[in-house]
Write a protein that holds these residues in place. Structure first.
Motif, PDB file in Angstrom:
ATOM      1  N   ALA A  88       6.893  33.753  19.115  1.00 45.02           N
ATOM      2  CA  ALA A  88       5.499  34.165  18.934  1.00 45.02           C
ATOM      3  C   ALA A  88       4.747  34.158  20.261  1.00 45.02           C
ATOM      4  CB  ALA A  88       4.811  33.245  17.926  1.00 45.02           C
ATOM      5  N   ASP A  89       5.059  33.204  21.121  1.00 46.96           N
ATOM      6  CA  ASP A  89       4.365  33.097  22.405  1.00 46.96           C
ATOM      7  C   ASP A  89       4.786  34.158  23.411  1.00 46.96           C
ATOM      8  OD1 ASP A  89       2.863  31.001  21.536  1.00 46.96           O
ATOM      9  OD2 ASP A  89       4.023  29.446  22.541  1.00 46.96           O
ATOM     10  N   THR A  90       5.868  34.869  23.135  1.00 46.97           N
ATOM     11  CA  THR A  90       6.294  35.923  24.071  1.00 46.97           C
ATOM     12  C   THR A  90       5.452  37.184  23.942  1.00 46.97           C
ATOM     13  OG1 THR A  90       7.894  36.951  22.553  1.00 46.97           O
ATOM     14  CG2 THR A  90       8.681  35.096  23.909  1.00 46.97           C
ATOM     15  N   GLY A  91       4.748  37.333  22.842  1.00 43.52           N
ATOM     16  CA  GLY A  91       3.979  38.553  22.620  1.00 43.52           C
ATOM     17  C   GLY A  91       4.802  39.695  22.053  1.00 43.52           C
ATOM     18  N   LEU A  92       6.020  39.428  21.616  1.00 44.56           N
ATOM     19  CA  LEU A  92       6.884  40.452  21.042  1.00 44.56           C
ATOM     20  C   LEU A  92       6.219  41.068  19.813  1.00 44.56           C
ATOM     21  CD1 LEU A  92       9.768  41.660  21.388  1.00 44.56           C
ATOM     22  CD2 LEU A  92      10.555  39.920  19.775  1.00 44.56           C
ATOM     23  N   THR A  93       6.241  42.407  19.707  1.00 45.94           N
ATOM     24  CA  THR A  93       5.561  43.084  18.613  1.00 45.94           C
ATOM     25  C   THR A  93       6.468  44.104  17.927  1.00 45.94           C
ATOM     26  OG1 THR A  93       4.663  44.774  20.102  1.00 45.94           O
ATOM     27  CG2 THR A  93       3.304  42.824  19.719  1.00 45.94           C
ATOM     28  N   THR A  94       5.978  44.608  16.828  1.00 46.37           N
ATOM     29  CA  THR A  94       6.711  45.582  16.013  1.00 46.37           C
ATOM     30  C   THR A  94       7.129  46.795  16.842  1.00 46.37           C
ATOM     31  OG1 THR A  94       5.498  44.899  14.040  1.00 46.37           O
ATOM     32  CG2 THR A  94       6.564  47.054  13.979  1.00 46.37           C
ATOM     33  N   GLY A  95       8.373  47.215  16.640  1.00 50.92           N
ATOM     34  CA  GLY A  95       8.877  48.414  17.279  1.00 50.92           C
ATOM     35  C   GLY A  95       9.473  48.224  18.653  1.00 50.92           C
ATOM     36  N   GLN A  96       9.450  47.013  19.189  1.00 50.39           N
ATOM     37  CA  GLN A  96       9.939  46.800  20.543  1.00 50.39           C
ATOM     38  C   GLN A  96      11.449  46.546  20.574  1.00 50.39           C
ATOM     39  OE1 GLN A  96       7.204  43.753  22.208  1.00 50.39           O
ATOM     40  NE2 GLN A  96       6.243  45.449  23.315  1.00 50.39           N
ATOM     41  N   PHE A  97      11.989  46.578  21.783  1.00 49.77           N
ATOM     42  CA  PHE A  97      13.412  46.341  22.036  1.00 49.77           C
ATOM     43  C   PHE A  97      13.545  44.952  22.651  1.00 49.77           C
ATOM     44  CE2 PHE A  97      17.613  48.357  23.324  1.00 49.77           C
ATOM     45  CZ  PHE A  97      18.170  47.211  23.841  1.00 49.77           C
TER      46      PHE A  97
END
Length: 208
Positions: free
Chosen positions: A46-55
């Motif tokens: 969650a702290d990485t900022g990873l979001t929907t649609g990413q690789f």
């Protein structure tokens, strides 16, 4: 990434073989040996900022503990790729094959084009790279400018050393004083650094 000198190539091959053998012996009981620390993984992701649609690339994915959590973060339109050097670890990771693609590869020589990953997630990775400089540089190569690197462990350095029965050493690569200069010379800009009993997380961004 090519290693031109024959002696360097031979040394690299030996280190890869040692790493592979280390994890091959431990693959069968790896997950049962450690408590379920999925909440710590989830908080780090969650702290990485990873979001929907990413690789997202899970570098050194091991038995795939992070793969379902990474899939949840990127959703059905995202891409999750787990890479590991050890066949025995990848065999265990196939339990998560619905969540991710799995590839056997050396993290210093990834079979990927430039600038494809939005995030490289490395749980326990940095200490097991045969050549940390080459490994971090290769991870930077496959990450888009502005993409991120997350070096994670569910235990901080001191807690992990205590569990293994030895003190921290002054040359520990994961220490901020050693890690941040290395990141800067391999294509990364450090963003944050946390080293607490129940969490180690170093975040960096791909330098344009």
């Amino acid at each position: 990434m090519d290693i031109p000198h024959p002696g360097a190539r031979a040394a690299h091959a030996r280190e890869l073989a040692e790493t592979r053998a280390f994890f091959a012996r431990r693959a069968a009981d790896w997950d049962s040996k450690y408590p379920d620390d999925s909440p710590r993984y989830a908080a780090a992701i969650a702290d990485t900022g990873l979001t929907t649609g990413q690789f997202v690339l899970d570098a050194g994915c091991g038995t795939g503990r992070a793969l379902p959590l990474l899939r949840a973060a990127v959703g059905p339109t995202g891409t999750v790729l787990g890479v590991d050097l050890t066949p025995e670890m990848l065999d265990r990771a196939t339990a998560h094959r619905a969540e991710a693609f799995l590839v056997r590869a050396d993290c210093t020589r990834l079979p990927l084009p430039d600038a494809v990953a939005d995030l490289v997630f490395g749980a326990g990775l940095i200490s097991h790279l045969p050549d940390p400089t080459a490994g971090l540089r290769e991870l930077a190569r496959v990450t888009r400018p502005g993409g991120r690197l997350a070096l994670f462990h569910p235990l901080g350095r001191a807690a992990l050393a205590a569990r293994k029965g030895h003190p921290l050493t002054p040359d520990d690569l994961r220490a901020r004083a050693h890690l941040h200069p290395l990141l800067r010379t391999t294509g990364w800009t450090p963003l944050s650094y946390t080293d607490e009993p129940t969490r180690y997380l170093s975040l960096a961004t791909r330098t344009p």
